[in-house]
Design a protein around this motif. Structure first.
Motif, short mmCIF file in Angstrom:
data_model
loop_
_atom_site.label_atom_id
_atom_site.label_comp_id
_atom_site.label_asym_id
_atom_site.label_seq_id
_atom_site.Cartn_x
_atom_site.Cartn_y
_atom_site.Cartn_z
N VAL A 1 1.12 -1.34 0.13
CA VAL A 1 -0.05 -0.02 0.27
C VAL A 1 1.00 1.00 0.01
N VAL A 2 2.17 1.17 1.27
CA VAL A 2 2.51 2.07 1.12
C VAL A 2 3.36 2.72 -0.01
N ILE A 3 4.10 1.80 -1.05
CA ILE A 3 4.53 1.85 -2.42
C ILE A 3 3.63 2.13 -3.20
N SER A 4 2.48 1.53 -3.24
CA SER A 4 1.38 2.23 -4.37
C SER A 4 0.99 3.18 -4.21
N VAL A 5 0.97 4.09 -3.21
CA VAL A 5 0.65 4.91 -2.81
C VAL A 5 1.40 6.03 -3.51
N THR A 6 2.93 6.14 -2.59
CA THR A 6 4.18 6.36 -3.53
C THR A 6 4.35 6.65 -4.92
N ILE A 7 4.77 5.72 -5.24
CA ILE A 7 4.38 5.47 -7.29
C ILE A 7 3.07 6.58 -7.56
N THR B 1 -3.74 9.06 -13.75
CA THR B 1 -2.81 7.49 -13.23
C THR B 1 -2.91 7.05 -12.49
N VAL B 2 -4.14 6.48 -11.76
CA VAL B 2 -4.68 4.95 -11.02
C VAL B 2 -5.22 4.21 -11.86
N SER B 3 -5.67 4.98 -12.79
CA SER B 3 -5.88 3.92 -14.15
C SER B 3 -4.87 3.67 -14.69
N ALA B 4 -4.01 3.09 -14.54
CA ALA B 4 -2.26 3.08 -15.64
C ALA B 4 -1.79 1.95 -14.43
N PHE B 5 -1.77 2.59 -13.10
CA PHE B 5 -1.23 1.54 -12.25
C PHE B 5 -1.87 0.27 -11.76
N GLY B 6 -3.79 0.20 -11.42
CA GLY B 6 -4.24 -0.59 -11.52
C GLY B 6 -4.83 -1.32 -12.53
N PRO C 1 4.73 13.99 -24.90
CA PRO C 1 5.36 12.59 -24.83
C PRO C 1 6.25 12.55 -23.70
N LEU C 2 6.34 12.95 -22.54
CA LEU C 2 6.61 13.09 -21.31
C LEU C 2 6.11 11.92 -20.65
N GLY C 3 4.79 13.22 -20.90
CA GLY C 3 3.44 12.29 -20.17
C GLY C 3 2.85 10.64 -20.94
N ARG C 4 2.92 10.49 -21.64
CA ARG C 4 2.52 9.23 -22.08
C ARG C 4 3.82 8.66 -21.75
N GLY C 5 5.24 8.87 -21.75
CA GLY C 5 6.41 7.89 -20.94
C GLY C 5 5.79 7.69 -19.24
N LEU C 6 5.67 8.74 -19.27
CA LEU C 6 5.23 8.34 -17.03
C LEU C 6 4.32 7.57 -16.88
N ILE C 7 3.20 7.59 -17.81
CA ILE C 7 1.82 6.14 -17.66
C ILE C 7 2.19 5.41 -18.20
N THR C 8 3.47 4.61 -18.79
CA THR C 8 3.66 4.02 -19.40
C THR C 8 4.18 3.00 -18.46
N PHE C 9 5.72 4.02 -17.49
CA PHE C 9 6.03 3.52 -16.81
C PHE C 9 4.83 2.73 -15.37
N THR C 10 3.67 3.62 -15.23
CA THR C 10 3.12 3.35 -14.10
C THR C 10 2.11 2.06 -15.03
N MET C 11 2.24 1.66 -15.58
CA MET C 11 1.34 0.66 -16.55
C MET C 11 2.48 -0.57 -15.92
N PHE C 12 4.05 -0.47 -16.32
CA PHE C 12 4.10 -1.71 -15.82
C PHE C 12 4.24 -1.61 -14.86
N THR C 13 4.63 -0.83 -13.90
CA THR C 13 4.47 -1.30 -12.43
C THR C 13 3.91 -1.89 -12.06
N GLY C 14 2.48 -0.76 -11.92
CA GLY C 14 1.32 -1.70 -11.59
C GLY C 14 1.02 -3.04 -11.91
N ARG C 15 1.97 -3.83 -12.74
CA ARG C 15 1.52 -5.44 -13.58
C ARG C 15 2.19 -6.12 -13.10
#
Length: 443
Positions: free
Chosen positions: A351-357, A380-385, A399-413
């Motif tokens: 939970v703490v790591i997820s909220v931090t991300i 952000t939450v949609s991508a992480f979840g 482009p930077l926003g897409r990169g951040l969401i890409t990282f978030t999707m990967f982390t969430g999976r």
């Protein structure tokens, strides 16, 4: 000197495996045969990550931008990503008659969140057979609606694509113009089949395999009992809350009959926990509804499932622990079973790591993107979840926003805890001594 093989822990193998799938998918999607007009590397990477991580966020419309070949690539990435690359790899090993080594079993154990390596290959076989059977049944039923609409070829293809996408909780669709299933808001058959598929896929393969044998709730393990109870509770809570909040919204539920309002609220409640399909326009929901859906997306599906989020068991353990503290109970227990302390520690860590991300990514997105805060946080939450619901800002991201969401999707999976362990130098060995205990004030 430490060997490379010794450094590849199961957690690291999982991370590298998903990365390899994403890279392969990115390369295939950049081929001229995959799109009608060509695609940038960043958009191909975003799409491949969204497919492998079974998220469903898209920067290009799947149904109109990609050719049948490109759509097939996305479908394969969804299937492999939903099953998990180790499950798919094990299927190939079984077909080739290759022996599954101990190290490979340890990786499978990590991927499926199992407590032991006993019976893993048998479980893998059940998962694969069950997946294809359920997806097949879903595709056949959808064909009764899609074939009359689009003919035999296109109708059958749409049926298979959406059945796989639904069971894998991916949320990708071929309806065109980013409309998802909004055209089927009054169609009980399509909504019922799609919702059943992603609820079953979100329960987790462990629960499905166990329920197939024991069949009665009281005979199930504590894990399965918690998963089923939490899923039913969240579905009921979500349906009631969304129906109340959206009941008089002229853009969503107001124009529908009562049972249609309830069924669409149920669908939205279920899809919010990582499925990504929507029958009512997400960008037209009230801010209060979006805020509530944020919580459902954060919780997500269950362990060893095709969904993401912190998982229903993590959510349940935290709630149970809080209730135990309020009651003044020393032990955390449920269904006449006491939970070990390390399980609570793991849940708190996730939970703490997820909220931090989510906190860090959303801060950066507020700097790089010119959208409302609720829209950015929702994305952000949609991508992480790995949910895939969006208020419509995904194609407009920088482009930077897409990169951040890409990282978030990967982390969430791959899971925040798995990713953290994979990046760590090494697991710390148990200390040869313990420091003296001293209490501090809390609250």
């Amino acid at each position: 000197m430490e060997k490379m093989g010794d450094r590849l822990t199961p957690a690291r193998v999982l991370v590298l495996g998903f990365l390899a799938l994403i890279i392969i998918g990115t390369v295939l999607l950049t081929l001229p045969v995959s799109t009608y007009q060509g695609i940038s590397i960043l958009d191909a990477l975003f799409t491949a990550t969204s497919a492998v991580c079974v998220t469903g966020l898209v920067v290009q419309d799947t149904g109109t931008f990609f050719t049948p070949f490109g759509q097939a690539v996305i479908l394969i990435l969804i299937q492999v990503g939903g099953l998990g690359f180790m499950t798919a790899g094990t299927l190939i090993f079984i077909i080739l008659g290759k022996r599954i080594t101990l190290k490979e079993r340890l990786v499978i154990q990590e991927a499926l969140n199992q407590l032991t390596i006993a019976g893993l290959i048998r479980l893998i076989k059940k998962i694969i057979i069950f997946t294809f059977i359920i997806e097949g049944i879903g595709a056949i039923i959808l064909a009764f609606r899609f074939i009359p609409l689009w003919g035999w070829g296109k109708g059958a293809y749409y049926s298979i694509f959406h059945a796989v996408s639904a069971f894998c909780n991916a949320g990708f669709d071929l309806m065109g113009n980013y409309q998802s299933l909004t055209g089927f808001a009054d169609d009980y058959l399509v909504r019922g089949v799609i919702m059943s598929l992603f609820i079953i896929g979100g329960l987790g393969f462990t629960v499905l395999a166990e329920f197939q044998v024991k069949k009665r709730f009281k005979l199930l393990s504590l894990h399965s009992k918690i998963v089923i109870s939490a899923t039913l509770f969240l579905l009921l809570l979500g349906t009631i809350t969304i129906c109340i909040l959206e009941y008089t919204n002229s853009h969503t539920l107001e124009g529908l009959e009562f049972f249609q309002r309830v069924s669409n609220s149920l669908f939205t409640s279920a899809t919010a926990r990582t499925a990504g399909f929507n029958t009512i326009p997400t960008d037209m929901l009230q801010d209060s509804t979006l805020y509530f859906i944020l919580a459902l997306m954060f919780v997500g599906a269950s362990p060893a499932s095709t969904g993401g989020g912190i998982k229903t068991t993590t959510f349940s353990i935290i709630i149970i622990a809080v209730i135990s503290i309020i009651k003044g109970q020393e032990d955390v227990s449920i269904y006449k079973r006491r939970l070990p302390f390390y399980i609570l520690n793991k849940a708190l860590s996730i939970v703490v790591i997820s909220v931090t991300i989510i906190f860090i990514i959303s801060i950066f997105l507020t700097i790089t993107e010119d959208f409302s805060f609720i829209g950015i946080l929702f994305e952000t939450v949609s991508a992480f979840g790995t949910v895939g619901l969006s208020t419509g800002i995904t194609p407009e991201l920088s482009p930077l926003g897409r990169g951040l969401i890409t990282f978030t999707m990967f982390t969430g999976r791959v899971g925040p805890l798995t990713l953290t362990l994979a990046l760590a130098q090494r697991l710390k060995k148990k200390a040869p001594f313990r420091y003296p205990e001293e209490r501090i004030l809390i609250g």
